[in-house]
Design a protein around this motif. Structure first.
Motif, mmCIF file in Angstrom:
data_model
loop_
_atom_site.group_PDB
_atom_site.id
_atom_site.type_symbol
_atom_site.label_atom_id
_atom_site.label_comp_id
_atom_site.label_asym_id
_atom_site.label_seq_id
_atom_site.Cartn_x
_atom_site.Cartn_y
_atom_site.Cartn_z
ATOM 1 N N ARG A 137 0.838 -1.211 0.000
ATOM 2 C CA ARG A 137 0.000 0.000 0.000
ATOM 3 C C ARG A 137 0.867 1.253 0.000
ATOM 4 O O ARG A 137 0.615 2.197 -0.736
ATOM 5 C CB ARG A 137 -0.943 -0.002 1.200
ATOM 6 C CG ARG A 137 -1.829 1.224 1.306
ATOM 7 C CD ARG A 137 -2.833 1.337 0.184
ATOM 8 N NE ARG A 137 -3.853 0.302 0.310
ATOM 9 C CZ ARG A 137 -4.765 0.035 -0.612
ATOM 10 N NH1 ARG A 137 -4.804 0.745 -1.724
ATOM 11 N NH2 ARG A 137 -5.634 -0.924 -0.451
ATOM 12 N N LYS A 138 1.901 1.265 0.816
ATOM 13 C CA LYS A 138 2.764 2.452 0.897
ATOM 14 C C LYS A 138 3.465 2.711 -0.442
ATOM 15 O O LYS A 138 3.521 3.852 -0.906
ATOM 16 C CB LYS A 138 3.791 2.268 2.014
ATOM 17 C CG LYS A 138 4.621 3.484 2.299
ATOM 18 C CD LYS A 138 5.512 3.246 3.507
ATOM 19 C CE LYS A 138 6.318 4.476 3.840
ATOM 20 N NZ LYS A 138 7.166 4.241 5.025
ATOM 21 N N LEU A 139 3.978 1.656 -1.074
ATOM 22 C CA LEU A 139 4.649 1.834 -2.361
ATOM 23 C C LEU A 139 3.652 2.248 -3.441
ATOM 24 O O LEU A 139 3.937 3.121 -4.267
ATOM 25 C CB LEU A 139 5.385 0.554 -2.762
ATOM 26 C CG LEU A 139 6.311 0.670 -3.967
ATOM 27 C CD1 LEU A 139 7.406 1.716 -3.736
ATOM 28 C CD2 LEU A 139 6.930 -0.687 -4.298
ATOM 29 N N ALA A 140 2.462 1.653 -3.426
ATOM 30 C CA ALA A 140 1.428 2.025 -4.394
ATOM 31 C C ALA A 140 1.030 3.492 -4.224
ATOM 32 O O ALA A 140 0.865 4.216 -5.209
ATOM 33 C CB ALA A 140 0.205 1.120 -4.242
ATOM 34 N N ARG A 196 -2.572 -5.903 1.702
ATOM 35 C CA ARG A 196 -1.670 -6.940 2.201
ATOM 36 C C ARG A 196 -1.538 -8.082 1.202
ATOM 37 O O ARG A 196 -1.136 -9.175 1.564
ATOM 38 C CB ARG A 196 -2.173 -7.475 3.536
ATOM 39 C CG ARG A 196 -1.983 -6.447 4.648
ATOM 40 C CD ARG A 196 -2.433 -6.983 5.950
ATOM 41 N NE ARG A 196 -3.855 -6.665 6.071
ATOM 42 C CZ ARG A 196 -4.675 -7.205 6.943
ATOM 43 N NH1 ARG A 196 -4.243 -8.110 7.777
ATOM 44 N NH2 ARG A 196 -5.928 -6.858 6.992
ATOM 45 N N ASP A 197 -1.904 -7.833 -0.051
ATOM 46 C CA ASP A 197 -1.853 -8.885 -1.054
ATOM 47 C C ASP A 197 -1.349 -8.342 -2.395
ATOM 48 O O ASP A 197 -0.181 -8.430 -2.719
ATOM 49 C CB ASP A 197 -3.242 -9.510 -1.194
ATOM 50 C CG ASP A 197 -3.267 -10.687 -2.146
ATOM 51 O OD1 ASP A 197 -2.236 -11.361 -2.305
ATOM 52 O OD2 ASP A 197 -4.329 -10.932 -2.747
ATOM 53 N N TRP A 198 -2.251 -7.729 -3.179
ATOM 54 C CA TRP A 198 -1.954 -7.319 -4.551
ATOM 55 C C TRP A 198 -2.762 -6.065 -4.863
ATOM 56 O O TRP A 198 -3.973 -6.027 -4.626
ATOM 57 C CB TRP A 198 -2.372 -8.446 -5.483
ATOM 58 C CG TRP A 198 -2.125 -8.236 -6.937
ATOM 59 C CD1 TRP A 198 -2.972 -7.617 -7.817
ATOM 60 C CD2 TRP A 198 -1.005 -8.658 -7.702
ATOM 61 N NE1 TRP A 198 -2.427 -7.623 -9.076
ATOM 62 C CE2 TRP A 198 -1.217 -8.271 -9.034
ATOM 63 C CE3 TRP A 198 0.168 -9.334 -7.383
ATOM 64 C CZ2 TRP A 198 -0.309 -8.533 -10.038
ATOM 65 C CZ3 TRP A 198 1.063 -9.597 -8.396
ATOM 66 C CH2 TRP A 198 0.826 -9.195 -9.707
ATOM 67 N N LEU A 199 -2.111 -5.035 -5.377
ATOM 68 C CA LEU A 199 -2.786 -3.784 -5.729
ATOM 69 C C LEU A 199 -2.467 -3.426 -7.175
ATOM 70 O O LEU A 199 -1.359 -3.685 -7.649
ATOM 71 C CB LEU A 199 -2.317 -2.643 -4.826
ATOM 72 C CG LEU A 199 -2.575 -2.812 -3.339
ATOM 73 C CD1 LEU A 199 -1.804 -1.770 -2.550
ATOM 74 C CD2 LEU A 199 -4.059 -2.728 -3.046
ATOM 75 N N VAL A 200 -3.433 -2.797 -7.857
ATOM 76 C CA VAL A 200 -3.241 -2.387 -9.247
ATOM 77 C C VAL A 200 -3.522 -0.894 -9.380
ATOM 78 O O VAL A 200 -4.542 -0.403 -8.889
ATOM 79 C CB VAL A 200 -4.169 -3.173 -10.198
ATOM 80 C CG1 VAL A 200 -4.054 -2.647 -11.625
ATOM 81 C CG2 VAL A 200 -3.847 -4.665 -10.151
ATOM 82 N N LEU A 201 -2.597 -0.198 -10.040
ATOM 83 C CA LEU A 201 -2.808 1.203 -10.398
ATOM 84 C C LEU A 201 -3.031 1.269 -11.903
ATOM 85 O O LEU A 201 -2.383 0.560 -12.670
ATOM 86 C CB LEU A 201 -1.595 2.063 -10.017
ATOM 87 C CG LEU A 201 -1.329 2.221 -8.530
ATOM 88 C CD1 LEU A 201 -0.054 3.028 -8.312
ATOM 89 C CD2 LEU A 201 -2.499 2.881 -7.832
#
Length: 106
Positions: free
Chosen positions: A21-24, A52-57
């Motif tokens: 989350r922080k990097l995203a 805590r898993d997978w994020l998409v921008l």
């Protein structure tokens, strides 16, 4: 005969992180990207399951751009002299854009 390059396309780049989350959030702010609708941060009083898993921008028009995968620890890079991310800043004179040169080329 078809050209292989016309059939291959880069969909998104995935970055491992111990705090996805922080990097995203950093790249979202830096590049003006938006979260995929299901990856937006939850209200402050709720757990962040996606973070805590997978994020998409995505780009403002909805195309996938960057993804972030939560990992417990980062491994050493396979190619320390490999490619370097070098974003272009629209309108910036070329002389103001820093480039990293691999140690073997200095």
């Amino acid at each position: 005969m078809t050209d292989d390059a016309s059939r291959i396309r880069l969909v998104q780049t995935v970055l491992d992180s111990t705090d996805a989350r922080k990097l995203a959030e950093f790249y979202r702010s830096l590049l003006g990207l938006d979260y995929a609708e299901w990856d937006a941060p939850p209200p402050a009083d709720q757990p962040d399951e996606h973070g805590r898993d997978w994020l998409v921008l995505r780009t403002p028009d909805g195309a996938p751009q960057l993804a972030f995968q939560q990992v417990t620890r980062l491994r050493q890079p396979d190619r320390p002299d490999g490619p370097v991310l070098s974003p272009t800043i629209a309108g910036a004179p070329e002389r103001h854009i820093r480039r990293k040169t691999p140690a073997s080329h200095t």
